[in-house]
Design an enzyme around this catalytic site. Structure first.
Site, PDB file in Angstrom:
ATOM      1  N   TRP A 169       0.819  -1.221   0.000  1.00 28.54           N
ATOM      2  CA  TRP A 169       0.000   0.000   0.000  1.00 28.54           C
ATOM      3  C   TRP A 169       0.849   1.266   0.000  1.00 28.54           C
ATOM      4  O   TRP A 169       0.475   2.269   0.604  1.00 28.54           O
ATOM      5  CB  TRP A 169      -0.967   0.027   1.192  1.00 28.54           C
ATOM      6  CG  TRP A 169      -1.765  -1.219   1.392  1.00 28.54           C
ATOM      7  CD1 TRP A 169      -1.787  -2.001   2.519  1.00 28.54           C
ATOM      8  CD2 TRP A 169      -2.639  -1.852   0.461  1.00 28.54           C
ATOM      9  NE1 TRP A 169      -2.623  -3.075   2.340  1.00 28.54           N
ATOM     10  CE2 TRP A 169      -3.165  -3.009   1.081  1.00 28.54           C
ATOM     11  CE3 TRP A 169      -3.029  -1.569  -0.850  1.00 28.54           C
ATOM     12  CZ2 TRP A 169      -4.063  -3.865   0.454  1.00 28.54           C
ATOM     13  CZ3 TRP A 169      -3.911  -2.427  -1.473  1.00 28.54           C
ATOM     14  CH2 TRP A 169      -4.417  -3.550  -0.828  1.00 28.54           C
ATOM     15  N   ARG A 270      -2.362  13.643   9.978  1.00 23.75           N
ATOM     16  CA  ARG A 270      -3.809  13.423   9.980  1.00 23.75           C
ATOM     17  C   ARG A 270      -4.628  14.668   9.624  1.00 23.75           C
ATOM     18  O   ARG A 270      -5.614  14.555   8.888  1.00 23.75           O
ATOM     19  CB  ARG A 270      -4.247  12.824  11.316  1.00 23.75           C
ATOM     20  CG  ARG A 270      -4.001  11.332  11.341  1.00 23.75           C
ATOM     21  CD  ARG A 270      -4.343  10.645  12.631  1.00 23.75           C
ATOM     22  NE  ARG A 270      -4.005   9.225  12.501  1.00 23.75           N
ATOM     23  CZ  ARG A 270      -3.440   8.501  13.450  1.00 23.75           C
ATOM     24  NH1 ARG A 270      -3.149   9.045  14.607  1.00 23.75           N
ATOM     25  NH2 ARG A 270      -3.181   7.230  13.249  1.00 23.75           N
ATOM     26  N   GLN A 306     -38.394  19.304   0.233  1.00 28.19           N
ATOM     27  CA  GLN A 306     -37.725  19.228   1.527  1.00 28.19           C
ATOM     28  C   GLN A 306     -36.774  18.034   1.610  1.00 28.19           C
ATOM     29  O   GLN A 306     -35.706  18.123   2.220  1.00 28.19           O
ATOM     30  CB  GLN A 306     -38.758  19.123   2.660  1.00 28.19           C
ATOM     31  CG  GLN A 306     -39.469  20.429   2.969  1.00 28.19           C
ATOM     32  CD  GLN A 306     -40.337  20.337   4.216  1.00 28.19           C
ATOM     33  OE1 GLN A 306     -40.425  19.287   4.843  1.00 28.19           O
ATOM     34  NE2 GLN A 306     -40.983  21.434   4.575  1.00 28.19           N
ATOM     35  N   GLY A 368     -30.173   8.360 -11.229  1.00 23.09           N
ATOM     36  CA  GLY A 368     -29.471   7.513 -12.187  1.00 23.09           C
ATOM     37  C   GLY A 368     -28.240   8.175 -12.763  1.00 23.09           C
ATOM     38  O   GLY A 368     -27.223   7.514 -13.031  1.00 23.09           O
ATOM     39  N   GLU A 391      -4.106   5.542   6.420  1.00 23.10           N
ATOM     40  CA  GLU A 391      -3.596   6.429   7.473  1.00 23.10           C
ATOM     41  C   GLU A 391      -4.369   6.246   8.781  1.00 23.10           C
ATOM     42  O   GLU A 391      -4.587   7.196   9.540  1.00 23.10           O
ATOM     43  CB  GLU A 391      -3.644   7.893   7.024  1.00 23.10           C
ATOM     44  CG  GLU A 391      -2.921   8.149   5.727  1.00 23.10           C
ATOM     45  CD  GLU A 391      -1.640   8.943   5.895  1.00 23.10           C
ATOM     46  OE1 GLU A 391      -1.320   9.326   7.030  1.00 23.10           O
ATOM     47  OE2 GLU A 391      -0.973   9.164   4.886  1.00 23.10           O
ATOM     48  N   GLY A 392      -4.781   5.024   9.037  1.00 21.59           N
ATOM     49  CA  GLY A 392      -5.536   4.709  10.243  1.00 21.59           C
ATOM     50  C   GLY A 392      -7.012   4.573   9.942  1.00 21.59           C
ATOM     51  O   GLY A 392      -7.666   5.547   9.567  1.00 21.59           O
TER      52      GLY A 392
END
Length: 411
Positions: A169, A270, A306, A368, A391-392
């Site tokens: 990764w 982070r 709404q 769609g 990253e966690g």
């Protein structure tokens, strides 16, 4: 890059004219260069070298730009820039900013000599671009950093470290010029026995393993990195051998190790990762809002219903809340304010989950159309999911926050 200023800047929701000007500049690049190319590079699943070259020509892909934003007293430069880039496209943006994680690893933990030598080689210059990769995760060590099996052994006769293992990764893994690799020096100590190593360009024994075909962020190169008897000079141990020896001796005597290098890098990054997620979420809200104004059904814009308007209200509020948490954590990190309540994890958790939810809602509003590649929201939805994983994971972030707020050993 990471040292806190002696006099912390006051926290302000007004970034000031300098950062607003930078924001407009980065947004212009994202709108005019990144977003028009997004669908093509998503389909190609390749590093967008022409876009990187354009970014380098204007100074956006450069050590100078990233350094200036990291060192800004407010800490908001990087979050603002990253939000704009990822508003344009997450895959291309990650290719542009992917080298910065390795740069953070060295600047946060390295010596001044290492910073001066290696950071310029992570970016290069127009016409001679360079990349960097931070390699921490492994096939059996993702969230469990203590399970890292890559080994680093010191050859005293040669004054070299020998690295063996497989990383996975890794953004820019295998194609980077400079790799920063987390390895275990003393496996018996778990994560406290780990260190980071710089692997210079062209080092024998480092190769690219599998390149991953991903659900999202497909313009960003992600691959395994295989380390087979990789030898690096002693000076490539991030922080130096003296500091490592002192830390290991302290741990073996029952003392604390201080912050673990990989976790320190992730914690500092982070807020930046959260800003990426905010950028994707903001793009989805803006697009869905305009669609709701323009799309007419039953004789009126669907935004007058709404069901749609309330959904958009929740989406906008969530994005703004995620941004505020991100800015708070970025300011704290830059000004040396402790994350007593895991504010770094908090902003990453909220921003990542907001991006997934908001992009899903944007697809629902488009109906769609939202499910087709003729419209960008399905790509944004695919891109958003990674922010609850890398990253966690969200689960790890909740565990970190839970430990911080309860003071208990949450597992």
């Amino acid at each position: 890059m990471s040292s806190a200023p002696e006099n912390p800047a006051p926290f302000s929701l007004d970034p000031g004219p300098g950062l607003r000007e930078m924001q407009d500049w980065v947004h212009g690049f994202a709108a005019n260069v990144v977003r028009p190319a997004a669908a093509e590079w998503d389909e190609r699943e390749e590093t967008p070298w022409p876009i990187l070259e354009e970014a380098a020509k204007i100074g956006l892909y450069s050590l100078e730009f990233f350094g200036e934003q990291w060192l800004g007293p407010s800490g908001l430069g990087i979050p603002i820039a990253f939000e704009e880039l990822f508003w344009g496209d997450a895959g291309i943006a990650l290719s542009i900013v992917g080298s910065s994680l390795a740069a953070v690893a060295v600047s946060s933990n390295g010596t001044s000599e290492q910073i001066g030598e290696w950071l310029p080689q992570m970016f290069g210059a127009p016409g001679d671009l360079k990349l960097a990769a931070f390699c921490s995760s492994e096939p059996n060590a993702g969230s469990d950093v203590a399970a890292i099996r890559t080994r680093a052994a010191y050859d005293e006769a040669a004054g070299e470290w020998v690295l063996n293992g497989t990383k996975t990764w890794a953004t820019n893994g295998g194609i980077a010029d400079v790799h920063v690799v987390v390895a275990s020096v003393d496996p018996a100590l778990g994560s406290r026995g780990q260190a980071s190593f710089i692997v210079p360009p062209g080092t024998m024994g480092l190769s690219q393993g599998q390149k991953f075909r991903k659900h999202g962020i497909r313009a960003s190169h992600t691959a395994e990195v295989v380390l087979d008897g990789v030898r690096v000079p002693g000076r490539c141990l991030v922080g130096g051998k003296g500091r490592l020896d002192e830390r290991l001796a302290r741990v073996r005597e029952g003392g604390g190790a201080g912050e673990q290098a990989a976790m320190k890098t992730f914690e500092r990054s982070r807020p930046s990762v959260a800003a990426m997620a905010v950028g994707i979420a903001r793009a989805a809200v803006e697009y869905a809002t305009q669609y709701a104004r323009d799309r007419v059904q039953f004789g009126r814009p669907i935004g007058q219903n709404q069901a749609i308007a309330f959904m958009l209200a929740d989406m906008q509020a969530s994005v703004d809340a995620a941004r505020l948490l991100t800015w708070r954590a970025a300011w704290m990190a830059r000004n040396g304010v402790p994350f007593d309540h895991a504010e770094g994890s908090m902003c990453k958790l909220v921003a990542g989950e907001t991006a997934v939810r908001v992009t899903d809602q944007a697809m629902q509003i488009l109906g769609g159309n939202g499910y087709t590649r003729e419209f960008p929201v399905e790509r944004w939805h695919r891109d958003a999911k990674i922010f609850t994983i890398f990253e966690g994971t969200s689960e790890i972030q909740r565990m970190i926050i839970g430990r911080a707020v309860t003071g208990l050993d949450v597992r």
